[in-house]
Scaffold this motif. Structure first.
Motif, PDB file in Angstrom:
ATOM      1  N   MET A   1       0.845  -1.176   0.000  1.00  0.00           N
ATOM      2  CA  MET A   1       0.000   0.000   0.000  1.00  0.00           C
ATOM      3  C   MET A   1       0.889   1.238   0.000  1.00  0.00           C
ATOM      4  O   MET A   1       1.888   1.294   0.713  1.00  0.00           O
ATOM      5  N   ALA A   2       0.496   2.222  -0.777  1.00  0.00           N
ATOM      6  CA  ALA A   2       1.276   3.449  -0.898  1.00  0.00           C
ATOM      7  C   ALA A   2       1.194   4.278   0.377  1.00  0.00           C
ATOM      8  O   ALA A   2       0.150   4.342   1.034  1.00  0.00           O
ATOM      9  N   SER A   3       2.298   4.906   0.721  1.00  0.00           N
ATOM     10  CA  SER A   3       2.321   5.821   1.867  1.00  0.00           C
ATOM     11  C   SER A   3       1.711   7.154   1.458  1.00  0.00           C
ATOM     12  O   SER A   3       1.784   7.552   0.290  1.00  0.00           O
ATOM     13  N   ILE A   4       1.121   7.840   2.426  1.00  0.00           N
ATOM     14  CA  ILE A   4       0.615   9.194   2.185  1.00  0.00           C
ATOM     15  C   ILE A   4       1.241  10.116   3.215  1.00  0.00           C
ATOM     16  O   ILE A   4       1.712   9.676   4.274  1.00  0.00           O
ATOM     17  N   SER A   5       1.219  11.384   2.927  1.00  0.00           N
ATOM     18  CA  SER A   5       1.733  12.368   3.874  1.00  0.00           C
ATOM     19  C   SER A   5       0.638  12.751   4.865  1.00  0.00           C
ATOM     20  O   SER A   5      -0.553  12.488   4.635  1.00  0.00           O
ATOM     21  N   TYR A   6       1.037  13.405   5.935  1.00  0.00           N
ATOM     22  CA  TYR A   6       0.049  13.893   6.895  1.00  0.00           C
ATOM     23  C   TYR A   6      -0.863  14.916   6.223  1.00  0.00           C
ATOM     24  O   TYR A   6      -2.063  14.968   6.510  1.00  0.00           O
ATOM     25  N   GLU A   7      -0.315  15.696   5.311  1.00  0.00           N
ATOM     26  CA  GLU A   7      -1.120  16.684   4.581  1.00  0.00           C
ATOM     27  C   GLU A   7      -2.208  15.987   3.766  1.00  0.00           C
ATOM     28  O   GLU A   7      -3.326  16.487   3.657  1.00  0.00           O
ATOM     29  N   ASP A   8      -1.881  14.823   3.172  1.00  0.00           N
ATOM     30  CA  ASP A   8      -2.896  14.047   2.453  1.00  0.00           C
ATOM     31  C   ASP A   8      -4.001  13.607   3.406  1.00  0.00           C
ATOM     32  O   ASP A   8      -5.189  13.709   3.094  1.00  0.00           O
ATOM     33  N   PHE A   9      -3.627  13.111   4.569  1.00  0.00           N
ATOM     34  CA  PHE A   9      -4.599  12.666   5.569  1.00  0.00           C
ATOM     35  C   PHE A   9      -5.512  13.817   5.982  1.00  0.00           C
ATOM     36  O   PHE A   9      -6.726  13.628   6.136  1.00  0.00           O
ATOM     37  N   GLU A  10      -4.945  14.998   6.160  1.00  0.00           N
ATOM     38  CA  GLU A  10      -5.741  16.157   6.585  1.00  0.00           C
ATOM     39  C   GLU A  10      -6.811  16.548   5.573  1.00  0.00           C
ATOM     40  O   GLU A  10      -7.780  17.209   5.922  1.00  0.00           O
ATOM     41  N   LYS A  11      -6.659  16.139   4.316  1.00  0.00           N
ATOM     42  CA  LYS A  11      -7.650  16.455   3.287  1.00  0.00           C
ATOM     43  C   LYS A  11      -8.929  15.648   3.460  1.00  0.00           C
ATOM     44  O   LYS A  11      -9.984  16.031   2.955  1.00  0.00           O
TER      45      LYS A  11
END
Length: 111
Positions: A1-11
């Motif tokens: 599974m691809a990693s996401i940034s915290y900024e992605d999570f905040e969206k």
């Protein structure tokens, strides 16, 4: 599974709401309910289609649930689903809804 940034999570806007109405959804391809969920004064009432017929309608009324509220609406047959109600499968594949362990204010955002 691809990693996401915290900024992605905040969206992803995940909020707590209370189920205030449950209707059968006979037009759905798989057994489902049409839910009306109250997310409090900021977001208001939203509708969701959910394959959670392992729950009795009476059991769902008043339940606090967790949902993604910032996906675009999705047309499911004659019904427009506005939020994605979140759950996880149990050992038998039935959906178990994600709920807070204590009563929390409606519209509270997950972080």
């Amino acid at each position: 599974m691809a990693s996401i940034s915290y900024e992605d999570f905040e969206k992803v806007d995940i909020r707590v709401g209370k189920i205030v109405a449950v209707e059968d959804f006979p037009q759905a391809r798989k057994p489902a309910y049409k839910l009306t969920i109250d997310f409090g004064p900021e977001i208001g009432l939203k509708r969701s289609s959910a394959q959670i017929t392992n729950y009795a309608k009476e059991e769902l009324l008043g339940m606090q649930v967790v949902a993604v509220v910032n996906f675009p609406p999705k047309q499911i047959g004659p019904f427009r689903s506005e939020v994605l109600t979140l759950g996880v499968p149990d050992a038998d594949g039935k959906v178990i809804l994600l709920t807070p362990t204590r009563e929390v204010p409606l519209g509270g955002r997950m972080f």
